[in-house]
Design a protein around this motif. Structure first.
Motif, mmCIF file in Angstrom:
data_model
loop_
_atom_site.group_PDB
_atom_site.id
_atom_site.type_symbol
_atom_site.label_atom_id
_atom_site.label_comp_id
_atom_site.label_asym_id
_atom_site.label_seq_id
_atom_site.Cartn_x
_atom_site.Cartn_y
_atom_site.Cartn_z
ATOM 1 N N VAL A 189 -8.099 -0.010 -4.802
ATOM 2 C CA VAL A 189 -6.997 -0.271 -3.871
ATOM 3 C C VAL A 189 -6.997 -1.756 -3.513
ATOM 4 O O VAL A 189 -8.025 -2.316 -3.127
ATOM 5 C CB VAL A 189 -7.116 0.609 -2.608
ATOM 6 N N VAL A 190 -5.823 -2.382 -3.651
ATOM 7 C CA VAL A 190 -5.714 -3.815 -3.379
ATOM 8 C C VAL A 190 -4.789 -4.134 -2.203
ATOM 9 O O VAL A 190 -4.826 -5.237 -1.661
ATOM 10 C CB VAL A 190 -5.248 -4.606 -4.629
ATOM 11 N N TYR A 191 -3.954 -3.171 -1.790
ATOM 12 C CA TYR A 191 -3.013 -3.446 -0.708
ATOM 13 C C TYR A 191 -2.521 -2.127 -0.121
ATOM 14 O O TYR A 191 -2.319 -1.159 -0.850
ATOM 15 C CB TYR A 191 -1.820 -4.250 -1.226
ATOM 16 N N THR A 204 -5.431 -1.965 11.246
ATOM 17 C CA THR A 204 -5.112 -3.319 10.779
ATOM 18 C C THR A 204 -6.229 -3.923 9.931
ATOM 19 O O THR A 204 -5.989 -4.862 9.185
ATOM 20 C CB THR A 204 -4.798 -4.249 11.962
ATOM 21 N N SER A 205 -7.441 -3.387 10.017
ATOM 22 C CA SER A 205 -8.537 -3.925 9.206
ATOM 23 C C SER A 205 -8.280 -3.720 7.706
ATOM 24 O O SER A 205 -8.865 -4.420 6.873
ATOM 25 C CB SER A 205 -9.875 -3.320 9.604
ATOM 26 N N LEU A 206 -7.389 -2.784 7.364
ATOM 27 C CA LEU A 206 -7.083 -2.542 5.949
ATOM 28 C C LEU A 206 -6.310 -3.698 5.320
ATOM 29 O O LEU A 206 -6.290 -3.832 4.102
ATOM 30 C CB LEU A 206 -6.305 -1.231 5.781
ATOM 31 N N ARG A 207 -5.682 -4.542 6.145
ATOM 32 C CA ARG A 207 -4.996 -5.721 5.598
ATOM 33 C C ARG A 207 -5.985 -6.640 4.888
ATOM 34 O O ARG A 207 -5.693 -7.194 3.837
ATOM 35 C CB ARG A 207 -4.293 -6.496 6.721
ATOM 36 N N ASP A 208 -7.150 -6.805 5.496
ATOM 37 C CA ASP A 208 -8.175 -7.690 4.939
ATOM 38 C C ASP A 208 -9.157 -6.977 4.022
ATOM 39 O O ASP A 208 -9.813 -7.607 3.209
ATOM 40 C CB ASP A 208 -8.957 -8.367 6.080
ATOM 41 N N LYS A 209 -9.287 -5.670 4.182
ATOM 42 C CA LYS A 209 -10.293 -4.929 3.415
ATOM 43 C C LYS A 209 -9.747 -3.578 2.938
ATOM 44 O O LYS A 209 -10.264 -2.516 3.314
ATOM 45 C CB LYS A 209 -11.540 -4.733 4.292
#
Length: 121
Positions: free
Chosen positions: A37-39, A80-85
């Motif tokens: 997963v990249v985005y 929101t942490s999924l934006r960076d990771k």
């Protein structure tokens, strides 16, 4: 293999039901099918979601897939942490949540762990 405290959709999302709220992510099966997963594109807080309808997308090195709401309700929190990771979804799919939904109405058509395991065999 699939945690018993979660409910599942035929679209490969999981939901943890807690005090009128649902915490939503994708299953281990889904992340394996997607690959790395990249985005992740998630809705804004306050958005209304309808069970069975798309609430966002998840992009991997292989494909872009829609995410489907397991319940009706309002988005009250977004991870929101999924934006960076976004790779956290691959690392811990059943612990990494995407959105929290304040549920309106009764959840329907959710599978338990055994039913979901049978679905993905």
């Amino acid at each position: 293999m699939y945690p018993a405290d979660l409910k599942y959709t035929k679209d490969h999302e999981w939901i943890r039901l807690e005090d009128g709220h649902g915490i939503v992510g994708i299953t281990d099966f889904a992340q394996k099918q997607l690959g790395d997963v990249v985005y992740v594109e998630l809705p804004e807080v306050g958005a209304t979601v309808t069970a069975g309808e798309s609430f966002g997308t998840i992009e991997s090195v292989k494909a872009v897939s829609e995410l489907f709401a397991p319940v009706n309700g309002e988005i009250v929190e977004v991870n929101t942490s999924l934006r960076d990771k976004p790779e956290a979804i691959n690392e811990q799919p059943h612990e990494t949540w995407m959105v929290k939904i304040k549920i309106s109405g009764e959840p329907a058509d959710l599978l338990d762990a055994a039913q979901y395991s049978d679905l993905v065999k």
